[in-house]
Design a protein around this motif. Structure first.
Motif, PDB file in Angstrom:
ATOM      1  N   PRO A   1       0.426  26.195  -9.729  1.00 25.76           N
ATOM      2  CA  PRO A   1       0.834  24.828 -10.077  1.00 25.76           C
ATOM      3  C   PRO A   1       2.355  24.643 -10.154  1.00 25.76           C
ATOM      4  N   GLU A   2       3.088  25.755 -10.141  1.00 30.89           N
ATOM      5  CA  GLU A   2       4.556  25.639 -10.103  1.00 30.89           C
ATOM      6  C   GLU A   2       5.024  25.349  -8.679  1.00 30.89           C
ATOM      7  N   LYS A   3       4.286  25.914  -7.721  1.00 30.90           N
ATOM      8  CA  LYS A   3       4.672  25.785  -6.311  1.00 30.90           C
ATOM      9  C   LYS A   3       4.053  24.554  -5.671  1.00 30.90           C
ATOM     10  N   SER A   4       2.782  24.318  -5.981  1.00 28.73           N
ATOM     11  CA  SER A   4       2.028  23.262  -5.314  1.00 28.73           C
ATOM     12  C   SER A   4       1.661  22.183  -6.317  1.00 28.73           C
ATOM     13  N   ILE A   5       1.305  21.043  -5.800  1.00 28.84           N
ATOM     14  CA  ILE A   5       0.859  19.962  -6.675  1.00 28.84           C
ATOM     15  C   ILE A   5      -0.661  20.044  -6.795  1.00 28.84           C
ATOM     16  N   LEU A   6      -1.149  20.065  -8.011  1.00 28.59           N
ATOM     17  CA  LEU A   6      -2.591  20.145  -8.260  1.00 28.59           C
ATOM     18  C   LEU A   6      -2.975  19.027  -9.223  1.00 28.59           C
ATOM     19  N   PHE A   7      -3.902  18.178  -8.792  1.00 31.11           N
ATOM     20  CA  PHE A   7      -4.270  17.036  -9.644  1.00 31.11           C
ATOM     21  C   PHE A   7      -5.643  16.524  -9.266  1.00 31.11           C
ATOM     22  N   ASN A   8      -6.180  15.636 -10.103  1.00 33.43           N
ATOM     23  CA  ASN A   8      -7.441  14.983  -9.745  1.00 33.43           C
ATOM     24  C   ASN A   8      -7.150  13.559  -9.268  1.00 33.43           C
ATOM     25  N   GLN A   9      -7.832  13.238  -8.196  1.00 37.02           N
ATOM     26  CA  GLN A   9      -7.606  12.016  -7.412  1.00 37.02           C
ATOM     27  C   GLN A   9      -7.518  10.733  -8.234  1.00 37.02           C
ATOM     28  N   SER A  10      -8.419  10.553  -9.205  1.00 41.08           N
ATOM     29  CA  SER A  10      -8.501   9.262  -9.899  1.00 41.08           C
ATOM     30  C   SER A  10      -7.276   8.990 -10.776  1.00 41.08           C
ATOM     31  N   GLN A  11      -6.453  10.011 -11.010  1.00 43.11           N
ATOM     32  CA  GLN A  11      -5.249   9.786 -11.826  1.00 43.11           C
ATOM     33  C   GLN A  11      -4.103   9.176 -11.038  1.00 43.11           C
ATOM     34  N   VAL A  12      -4.236   9.097  -9.714  1.00 43.46           N
ATOM     35  CA  VAL A  12      -3.182   8.470  -8.912  1.00 43.46           C
ATOM     36  C   VAL A  12      -3.794   7.250  -8.226  1.00 43.46           C
ATOM     37  N   SER A  13      -3.443   6.073  -8.736  1.00 40.78           N
ATOM     38  CA  SER A  13      -4.150   4.859  -8.306  1.00 40.78           C
ATOM     39  C   SER A  13      -3.868   4.503  -6.850  1.00 40.78           C
ATOM     40  N   GLY A  14      -2.824   5.076  -6.291  1.00 44.19           N
ATOM     41  CA  GLY A  14      -2.509   4.808  -4.881  1.00 44.19           C
ATOM     42  C   GLY A  14      -3.643   5.156  -3.926  1.00 44.19           C
ATOM     43  N   HIS A  15      -4.474   6.138  -4.307  1.00 39.21           N
ATOM     44  CA  HIS A  15      -5.596   6.495  -3.425  1.00 39.21           C
ATOM     45  C   HIS A  15      -6.526   5.295  -3.236  1.00 39.21           C
ATOM     46  N   ALA A  16      -6.842   4.646  -4.354  1.00 38.56           N
ATOM     47  CA  ALA A  16      -7.744   3.494  -4.283  1.00 38.56           C
ATOM     48  C   ALA A  16      -7.076   2.315  -3.576  1.00 38.56           C
ATOM     49  N   GLU A  17      -5.798   2.124  -3.837  1.00 38.27           N
ATOM     50  CA  GLU A  17      -5.098   0.989  -3.225  1.00 38.27           C
ATOM     51  C   GLU A  17      -5.021   1.131  -1.711  1.00 38.27           C
ATOM     52  N   LEU A  18      -4.656   2.333  -1.266  1.00 34.02           N
ATOM     53  CA  LEU A  18      -4.532   2.535   0.179  1.00 34.02           C
ATOM     54  C   LEU A  18      -5.911   2.524   0.845  1.00 34.02           C
ATOM     55  N   ALA A  19      -6.904   3.051   0.121  1.00 35.16           N
ATOM     56  CA  ALA A  19      -8.264   3.052   0.682  1.00 35.16           C
ATOM     57  C   ALA A  19      -8.723   1.622   0.955  1.00 35.16           C
ATOM     58  N   TRP A  20      -8.369   0.695   0.061  1.00 36.16           N
ATOM     59  CA  TRP A  20      -8.773  -0.694   0.313  1.00 36.16           C
ATOM     60  C   TRP A  20      -8.150  -1.221   1.603  1.00 36.16           C
ATOM     61  N   ILE A  21      -6.871  -0.947   1.760  1.00 34.21           N
ATOM     62  CA  ILE A  21      -6.203  -1.412   2.985  1.00 34.21           C
ATOM     63  C   ILE A  21      -6.870  -0.781   4.210  1.00 34.21           C
ATOM     64  N   PHE A  22      -7.224   0.491   4.091  1.00 33.71           N
ATOM     65  CA  PHE A  22      -7.877   1.169   5.232  1.00 33.71           C
ATOM     66  C   PHE A  22      -9.291   0.631   5.472  1.00 33.71           C
ATOM     67  N   ASN A  23      -9.942   0.123   4.426  1.00 38.07           N
ATOM     68  CA  ASN A  23     -11.239  -0.527   4.628  1.00 38.07           C
ATOM     69  C   ASN A  23     -11.088  -1.704   5.596  1.00 38.07           C
ATOM     70  N   CYS A  24      -9.880  -2.251   5.599  1.00 36.48           N
ATOM     71  CA  CYS A  24      -9.626  -3.402   6.454  1.00 36.48           C
ATOM     72  C   CYS A  24      -9.031  -3.004   7.806  1.00 36.48           C
ATOM     73  N   ILE A  25      -8.759  -1.719   7.983  1.00 37.77           N
ATOM     74  CA  ILE A  25      -8.232  -1.220   9.266  1.00 37.77           C
ATOM     75  C   ILE A  25      -9.356  -0.586  10.087  1.00 37.77           C
ATOM     76  N   ALA A  26     -10.138   0.276   9.427  1.00 39.11           N
ATOM     77  CA  ALA A  26     -11.217   0.978  10.136  1.00 39.11           C
ATOM     78  C   ALA A  26     -12.263  -0.038  10.592  1.00 39.11           C
ATOM     79  N   ARG A  27     -12.866   0.203  11.721  1.00 37.70           N
ATOM     80  CA  ARG A  27     -13.890  -0.700  12.274  1.00 37.70           C
ATOM     81  C   ARG A  27     -15.288  -0.203  11.909  1.00 37.70           C
ATOM     82  N   LEU A  28     -16.214  -1.120  11.766  1.00 38.05           N
ATOM     83  CA  LEU A  28     -17.612  -0.740  11.488  1.00 38.05           C
ATOM     84  C   LEU A  28     -18.117   0.275  12.506  1.00 38.05           C
TER      85      LEU A  28
END
Ligand code: TRP
Length: 332
Positions: free
Chosen positions: A73-100
């Motif tokens: 953890p000193e060298k690399s970043i280790l975390f759980n996804q839900s603590q960084v809200s950017g994942h959800a925000e960008l995923a929404w935008i990608f929901n609107c980019i990816a095609r069915l």
């Protein structure tokens, strides 16, 4: 752009020898040459039902397994996804980019949704868009992937390209897969044609990273094999899926080729070989198991690592997310 690795694993169930040899051990090595971001993807986990208490425990357990395996953890970043809200925000935008049509081709959705597709969560369907967000939120240039995630990485590349093209920017890299070395694919101990999996109903199909030595010995003893002897060359194992798998596990654990293992055990039966494999597996896994058990109890320690990892991840993500929002036309 700097060479940056992103990878993640779900905290859904116990980690297995397959996760260790196929992913974790490689993550540890990548730390030498890349800036690495490793994520426990709890948001992906809830695409299928997770008991809340278990999810929290399994998230800590996954983090403990990464650290015990050598993720620093000193060298690399280790975390759980839900603590960084950017994942959800960008995923929404990608929901609107990816095609069915793109998502309809995803084979993992078809496998996971099974026959009762109408009852699958909508999150399971857009799972690959969230995975693309994980990777691109950090402009990761490389992702270590196993065979089963290649299609999702292809989709990530398609999303990056379409976003860059649609908005006339050069924001996202076209992320490259890092193909992992020999022995990366560990199969079930009960059926050599199926991947070793934490979700297999049979405990005897897998070795868990927190199995004790007796359990490991028992599982290897009961592992399916055939009555033939070990040949002098790995090619000659063709058509013997279970034999191939056990030789492959031995090779991966001792970091030599399958041919070397075959030469060493040529003419022996699987009774003898299993004894040697048990000794090797216990010797390699016991230190990890012990360290994992020790770390896992220390909730304050793990939670502190994950929280500070999330802060570091967020610091990388924020400026990128800002550019994304600007490109899309969101006011801030
Ligand atoms: N889908 C991956 C798996 O089940 C986990 C994952 C989520 C992932 N996001 C990722 C892997 C980003 C690599 C990069 O194994």
């Amino acid at each position: 752009m700097k060479n940056r690795v992103f990878s993640g694993a779900q905290p859904s169930g116990k980690l297995t020898l397959g996760n260790y040899l196929g992913a974790l051990r490689n993550w540890v090595k990548l730390q030498e040459n890349y800036e690495c971001i490793y994520c426990v993807v709890d948001m992906h986990a809830i695409t299928v039902w997770q008991d809340p208490k278990e999810l929290a425990a399994q998230t800590r357990q996954a983090a403990a397994a990464y650290i015990a395996s050598g993720v620093d953890p000193e060298k690399s970043i280790l975390f759980n996804q839900s603590q960084v809200s950017g994942h959800a925000e960008l995923a929404w935008i990608f929901n609107c980019i990816a095609r069915l049509g793109w998502l309809n081709r995803m084979t993992q959705f078809k496998d996971k949704a099974g026959k009762n597709r109408e009852n699958a969560s909508t999150g399971l369907y857009v799972y690959p868009n969230l995975m693309a967000a994980d990777i691109l939120l950090y402009q990761a240039t490389h992702v270590p992937v196993g065979e089963d995630q290649k299609q999702h990485l292809e989709l990530t590349r398609d999303i990056a390209q379409k976003f860059n093209h649609d908005f006339g920017v050069d924001l996202f890299p076209i992320t490259e897969p890092l193909i992992l070395g020999e022995g990366a694919r560990v199969m079930s101990l009960r059926d050599g044609t199926k991947k070793m999996s934490k979700s297999d109903p049979s405990e005897y199909s897998r070795i868990n990273l927190n199995d004790d030595s007796d359990t490991i010995a028992q599982k290897i003893r009961k592992a399916k094999t055939d009555a033939e002897l070990i040949p002098g060359k790995a090619d000659l194992l063709e058509g013997r899926a279970e034999a191939q798998n056990l030789i492959g596990i031995y090779a991966a654990l001792s970091e030599v080729s399958r041919d070397t293992v075959c030469t060493e055990f040529e003419g022996k039966g699987f009774g003898d070989f299993k004894k040697a494999l048990t000794e090797l597996a216990v010797a390699k896994l016991a230190p990890i198991t012990e360290e994992m058990a020790r770390i896992e109890q220390d909730h304050a320690y793990i939670d502190g690592i994950l929280r500070s990892g999330a802060e570091k991840a967020d610091a990388i993500a924020q400026p990128i997310l800002k550019e994304v929002k600007k490109a899309v036309g969101f006011l801030s």
